[in-house]
Design a protein around this motif. Structure first.
Motif, PDB file in Angstrom:
ATOM      1  N   PRO A   1       0.822  -1.206   0.000  1.00  0.00           N
ATOM      2  CA  PRO A   1       0.000   0.000   0.000  1.00  0.00           C
ATOM      3  C   PRO A   1       0.860   1.262   0.000  1.00  0.00           C
ATOM      4  CG  PRO A   1      -0.124  -1.133   2.119  1.00  0.00           C
ATOM      5  CD  PRO A   1       0.677  -1.975   1.209  1.00  0.00           C
ATOM      6  N   PHE A   2       0.635   2.107  -0.967  1.00  0.00           N
ATOM      7  CA  PHE A   2       1.375   3.354  -1.115  1.00  0.00           C
ATOM      8  C   PHE A   2       0.582   4.503  -0.523  1.00  0.00           C
ATOM      9  CE2 PHE A   2       3.287   0.926  -4.539  1.00  0.00           C
ATOM     10  CZ  PHE A   2       4.581   1.416  -4.607  1.00  0.00           C
ATOM     11  N   SER A   3       1.293   5.500  -0.034  1.00  0.00           N
ATOM     12  CA  SER A   3       0.629   6.767   0.276  1.00  0.00           C
ATOM     13  C   SER A   3       0.424   7.472  -1.063  1.00  0.00           C
ATOM     14  CB  SER A   3       1.504   7.622   1.194  1.00  0.00           C
ATOM     15  OG  SER A   3       2.651   8.085   0.498  1.00  0.00           O
ATOM     16  N   PHE A   4      -0.407   8.492  -1.069  1.00  0.00           N
ATOM     17  CA  PHE A   4      -0.634   9.242  -2.298  1.00  0.00           C
ATOM     18  C   PHE A   4       0.684   9.807  -2.828  1.00  0.00           C
ATOM     19  CE2 PHE A   4      -1.508  13.172  -4.581  1.00  0.00           C
ATOM     20  CZ  PHE A   4      -2.359  12.705  -5.564  1.00  0.00           C
ATOM     21  N   GLU A   5       1.472  10.371  -1.926  1.00  0.00           N
ATOM     22  CA  GLU A   5       2.754  10.968  -2.327  1.00  0.00           C
ATOM     23  C   GLU A   5       3.704   9.927  -2.895  1.00  0.00           C
ATOM     24  OE1 GLU A   5       0.614  13.517   0.477  1.00  0.00           O
ATOM     25  OE2 GLU A   5       1.217  11.425   0.631  1.00  0.00           O
ATOM     26  N   ASP A   6       3.752   8.752  -2.278  1.00  0.00           N
ATOM     27  CA  ASP A   6       4.611   7.674  -2.788  1.00  0.00           C
ATOM     28  C   ASP A   6       4.156   7.216  -4.171  1.00  0.00           C
ATOM     29  OD1 ASP A   6       6.171   7.700  -0.495  1.00  0.00           O
ATOM     30  OD2 ASP A   6       5.112   6.011   0.442  1.00  0.00           O
ATOM     31  N   ALA A   7       2.841   7.113  -4.336  1.00  0.00           N
ATOM     32  CA  ALA A   7       2.297   6.700  -5.637  1.00  0.00           C
ATOM     33  C   ALA A   7       2.673   7.717  -6.714  1.00  0.00           C
ATOM     34  CB  ALA A   7       0.783   6.539  -5.552  1.00  0.00           C
ATOM     35  N   MET A   8       2.567   8.999  -6.398  1.00  0.00           N
ATOM     36  CA  MET A   8       2.902  10.029  -7.377  1.00  0.00           C
ATOM     37  C   MET A   8       4.390  10.017  -7.732  1.00  0.00           C
ATOM     38  SD  MET A   8       0.064  11.228  -8.251  1.00  0.00           S
ATOM     39  CE  MET A   8       0.680  12.485  -9.323  1.00  0.00           C
ATOM     40  N   LYS A   9       5.238   9.812  -6.728  1.00  0.00           N
ATOM     41  CA  LYS A   9       6.678   9.734  -6.992  1.00  0.00           C
ATOM     42  C   LYS A   9       7.000   8.572  -7.929  1.00  0.00           C
ATOM     43  CE  LYS A   9       8.715  11.757  -2.844  1.00  0.00           C
ATOM     44  NZ  LYS A   9       9.518  11.487  -1.649  1.00  0.00           N
ATOM     45  N   ARG A  10       6.402   7.420  -7.636  1.00  0.00           N
ATOM     46  CA  ARG A  10       6.657   6.240  -8.473  1.00  0.00           C
ATOM     47  C   ARG A  10       6.097   6.450  -9.876  1.00  0.00           C
ATOM     48  NH1 ARG A  10       9.872   2.710 -10.534  1.00  0.00           N
ATOM     49  NH2 ARG A  10       8.851   0.782 -11.129  1.00  0.00           N
ATOM     50  N   LEU A  11       4.929   7.075  -9.985  1.00  0.00           N
ATOM     51  CA  LEU A  11       4.370   7.362 -11.311  1.00  0.00           C
ATOM     52  C   LEU A  11       5.297   8.275 -12.118  1.00  0.00           C
ATOM     53  CD1 LEU A  11       0.584   7.793 -10.542  1.00  0.00           C
ATOM     54  CD2 LEU A  11       1.592   6.174 -12.165  1.00  0.00           C
ATOM     55  N   GLU A  12       5.848   9.283 -11.464  1.00  0.00           N
ATOM     56  CA  GLU A  12       6.786  10.171 -12.144  1.00  0.00           C
ATOM     57  C   GLU A  12       8.010   9.401 -12.629  1.00  0.00           C
ATOM     58  OE1 GLU A  12       7.565  13.305  -9.349  1.00  0.00           O
ATOM     59  OE2 GLU A  12       5.570  14.169  -9.585  1.00  0.00           O
ATOM     60  N   GLU A  13       8.484   8.483 -11.794  1.00  0.00           N
ATOM     61  CA  GLU A  13       9.633   7.658 -12.172  1.00  0.00           C
ATOM     62  C   GLU A  13       9.290   6.774 -13.371  1.00  0.00           C
ATOM     63  OE1 GLU A  13      12.283   4.068 -10.211  1.00  0.00           O
ATOM     64  OE2 GLU A  13      11.300   5.490  -8.865  1.00  0.00           O
ATOM     65  N   ILE A  14       8.111   6.184 -13.350  1.00  0.00           N
ATOM     66  CA  ILE A  14       7.681   5.326 -14.455  1.00  0.00           C
ATOM     67  C   ILE A  14       7.591   6.129 -15.751  1.00  0.00           C
ATOM     68  CG2 ILE A  14       5.692   4.051 -15.369  1.00  0.00           C
ATOM     69  CD1 ILE A  14       5.295   2.963 -12.482  1.00  0.00           C
ATOM     70  N   VAL A  15       7.021   7.332 -15.667  1.00  0.00           N
ATOM     71  CA  VAL A  15       6.907   8.176 -16.858  1.00  0.00           C
ATOM     72  C   VAL A  15       8.290   8.492 -17.412  1.00  0.00           C
ATOM     73  CG1 VAL A  15       6.247  10.482 -17.673  1.00  0.00           C
ATOM     74  CG2 VAL A  15       4.656   9.145 -16.276  1.00  0.00           C
ATOM     75  N   ARG A  16       9.233   8.828 -16.532  1.00  0.00           N
ATOM     76  CA  ARG A  16      10.605   9.121 -16.992  1.00  0.00           C
ATOM     77  C   ARG A  16      11.214   7.913 -17.692  1.00  0.00           C
ATOM     78  NH1 ARG A  16      10.995  11.995 -12.157  1.00  0.00           N
ATOM     79  NH2 ARG A  16      11.944  10.238 -11.094  1.00  0.00           N
ATOM     80  N   LEU A  17      11.036   6.732 -17.106  1.00  0.00           N
ATOM     81  CA  LEU A  17      11.586   5.522 -17.711  1.00  0.00           C
ATOM     82  C   LEU A  17      10.973   5.245 -19.081  1.00  0.00           C
ATOM     83  CD1 LEU A  17      11.656   3.212 -14.557  1.00  0.00           C
ATOM     84  CD2 LEU A  17      13.660   4.013 -15.834  1.00  0.00           C
ATOM     85  N   LEU A  18       9.662   5.411 -19.184  1.00  0.00           N
ATOM     86  CA  LEU A  18       8.996   5.148 -20.459  1.00  0.00           C
ATOM     87  C   LEU A  18       9.357   6.201 -21.506  1.00  0.00           C
ATOM     88  CD1 LEU A  18       5.486   4.013 -19.179  1.00  0.00           C
ATOM     89  CD2 LEU A  18       7.262   2.583 -20.208  1.00  0.00           C
ATOM     90  N   GLU A  19       9.455   7.455 -21.095  1.00  0.00           N
ATOM     91  CA  GLU A  19       9.817   8.511 -22.039  1.00  0.00           C
ATOM     92  C   GLU A  19      11.265   8.383 -22.504  1.00  0.00           C
ATOM     93  OE1 GLU A  19       6.802  12.142 -20.905  1.00  0.00           O
ATOM     94  OE2 GLU A  19       8.800  12.164 -20.019  1.00  0.00           O
ATOM     95  N   ASN A  20      12.118   7.858 -21.637  1.00  0.00           N
ATOM     96  CA  ASN A  20      13.529   7.684 -21.950  1.00  0.00           C
ATOM     97  C   ASN A  20      13.715   6.735 -23.124  1.00  0.00           C
ATOM     98  OD1 ASN A  20      16.292   7.462 -21.913  1.00  0.00           O
ATOM     99  ND2 ASN A  20      16.416   6.656 -19.836  1.00  0.00           N
ATOM    100  N   GLY A  21      12.829   5.744 -23.232  1.00  0.00           N
ATOM    101  CA  GLY A  21      12.903   4.806 -24.341  1.00  0.00           C
ATOM    102  C   GLY A  21      14.015   3.778 -24.220  1.00  0.00           C
ATOM    103  N   GLN A  22      14.608   3.645 -23.052  1.00  0.00           N
ATOM    104  CA  GLN A  22      15.725   2.730 -22.874  1.00  0.00           C
ATOM    105  C   GLN A  22      15.310   1.386 -22.284  1.00  0.00           C
ATOM    106  OE1 GLN A  22      18.857   3.455 -24.010  1.00  0.00           O
ATOM    107  NE2 GLN A  22      17.871   5.281 -24.826  1.00  0.00           N
ATOM    108  N   VAL A  23      13.996   1.172 -22.091  1.00  0.00           N
ATOM    109  CA  VAL A  23      13.542  -0.099 -21.535  1.00  0.00           C
ATOM    110  C   VAL A  23      12.954  -0.953 -22.652  1.00  0.00           C
ATOM    111  CG1 VAL A  23      13.136   0.769 -19.200  1.00  0.00           C
ATOM    112  CG2 VAL A  23      11.321   0.910 -20.877  1.00  0.00           C
ATOM    113  N   SER A  24      13.014  -2.250 -22.464  1.00  0.00           N
ATOM    114  CA  SER A  24      12.498  -3.178 -23.471  1.00  0.00           C
ATOM    115  C   SER A  24      10.973  -3.091 -23.540  1.00  0.00           C
ATOM    116  CB  SER A  24      12.905  -4.610 -23.103  1.00  0.00           C
ATOM    117  OG  SER A  24      12.225  -5.030 -21.926  1.00  0.00           O
ATOM    118  N   LEU A  25      10.421  -3.690 -24.578  1.00  0.00           N
ATOM    119  CA  LEU A  25       8.966  -3.710 -24.727  1.00  0.00           C
ATOM    120  C   LEU A  25       8.317  -4.411 -23.541  1.00  0.00           C
ATOM    121  CD1 LEU A  25       6.407  -3.174 -26.331  1.00  0.00           C
ATOM    122  CD2 LEU A  25       6.842  -5.303 -27.587  1.00  0.00           C
TER     123      LEU A  25
END
Length: 64
Positions: A1-25
């Protein structure tokens, strides 16, 4: 279970990873699924917070 703030931080990290384009499909799909789950959790937390605020407001109005 995440706090709202933790969820937002992780979402931001996920967006950065996906936008970076360096992860596999496959990794992109996993990150996307995790992101959807986090969005749903954050939305639920916001809904609960809104309900609590509404209840406090109603209670406050009734006490005036």
């Amino acid at each position: 279970p995440f706090s709202f703030e933790d969820a937002m931080k992780r979402l931001e990290e996920i967006v950065r990873l996906l936008e970076n384009g360096q992860v596999s499909l496959d990794e992109s799909i996993k990150l996307y699924e995790e992101g959807i789950s986090l969005v749903n959790s954050a939305n639920s937390l916001l809904t609960n917070a809104k309900q609590k605020l509404m209840a406090v407001s109603i209670d406050n109005e009734n006490n005036e």
